[in-house]
Design an enzyme around this catalytic site. Sequence first.
Site, PDB file in Angstrom:
ATOM      1  N   CYS A 129      65.256  26.519  27.503  1.00 39.80           N
ATOM      2  CA  CYS A 129      64.208  27.166  28.300  1.00 39.80           C
ATOM      3  C   CYS A 129      64.730  27.246  29.718  1.00 39.80           C
ATOM      4  O   CYS A 129      65.370  26.296  30.200  1.00 39.80           O
ATOM      5  CB  CYS A 129      62.911  26.351  28.242  1.00 39.80           C
ATOM      6  SG  CYS A 129      61.622  26.879  29.423  1.00 39.80           S
TER       7      CYS A 129
ATOM      8  N   HIS B 265      63.317  26.974  32.493  1.00 39.01           N
ATOM      9  CA  HIS B 265      62.789  25.954  33.406  1.00 39.01           C
ATOM     10  C   HIS B 265      63.653  24.689  33.403  1.00 39.01           C
ATOM     11  O   HIS B 265      63.772  24.006  34.422  1.00 39.01           O
ATOM     12  CB  HIS B 265      61.351  25.560  33.007  1.00 39.01           C
ATOM     13  CG  HIS B 265      60.294  26.526  33.407  1.00 39.01           C
ATOM     14  ND1 HIS B 265      60.054  27.704  32.732  1.00 39.01           N
ATOM     15  CD2 HIS B 265      59.384  26.497  34.425  1.00 39.01           C
ATOM     16  CE1 HIS B 265      59.050  28.344  33.293  1.00 39.01           C
ATOM     17  NE2 HIS B 265      58.623  27.634  34.334  1.00 39.01           N
TER      18      HIS B 265
END
Length: 271
Positions: free
Chosen positions: A194, A196
């Site tokens: 991901c 993030h």
Amino acid sequence: MSERPTSSDSVEPCIGMLDSGVGGLSVLLEVQKLLPEHSIRYIGDSAWCPYGSKPAGLIQQRVFQLTDELIAKGANIIVVACNSATINAVEALRARYPIPFVGMEPAVKPAALLTKTGTIGILATEASIAGEKFHHLLETHAAPLKVKVITQPCPDFVTLVENGTLEGPEAEEAVRQYAMPMVEAGADTLVLGCTHYPFLRETIQKIVGNHLNIIDTGQAVAKRTQSLVPSAETEAAPSLHIQTTGPLETLEALFPKLCPGTVATLSKLEL
């Protein structure tokens, strides 16, 4: 360093980028390194964050809206800097729009080639892990090498980054919860699935140890973007516009922490 918008409604050829929030800024930094002469317009959909727990149809519909906004502002290539959005929408985007799209996918192939123990861990979102595209990656790159793959959804990682909590007890506890069972099961290579998660890389490395490999795909995506982007035809200085669908004050507080020293125009997008 951030600036209040002065002409955010202007249209100029640019690289468009979108994500469910601020995570895709980890990819933006890699794109900027390779393509400093190009303007970039980024939309972080923090009002809808996280994507990873939402139905595929809703994710796709929302990504279409963000794409329409980026193209209206001059995007001639779009980086879908979100694994969940890539899994659920990138093929539909390519079928619907006449510009190139660069998507994200977990680095299963390099991890499978790098592991010495034969076990890798994939830290990702629920949407990414559940997607057919992800299972195809496993069948193509891990199964032939008989590599054991352990997957772990990490919803708290996205929340931590969106809140700017990149280190300290709360972040360390989340890493222990999600990553340490993989390490204890023999994984010597962890994939950050991901966009993030790279912002938590230092904390993850601290907890799991320096002997573990940690891989993300930001550099690979930047290189792919470089190979597809139209040449920068304008003589104007490149610009960087960052928009959020969430509170502008939150972005203004987060941006210097996530992208220190980067000059950008920050603005709110009502969508």
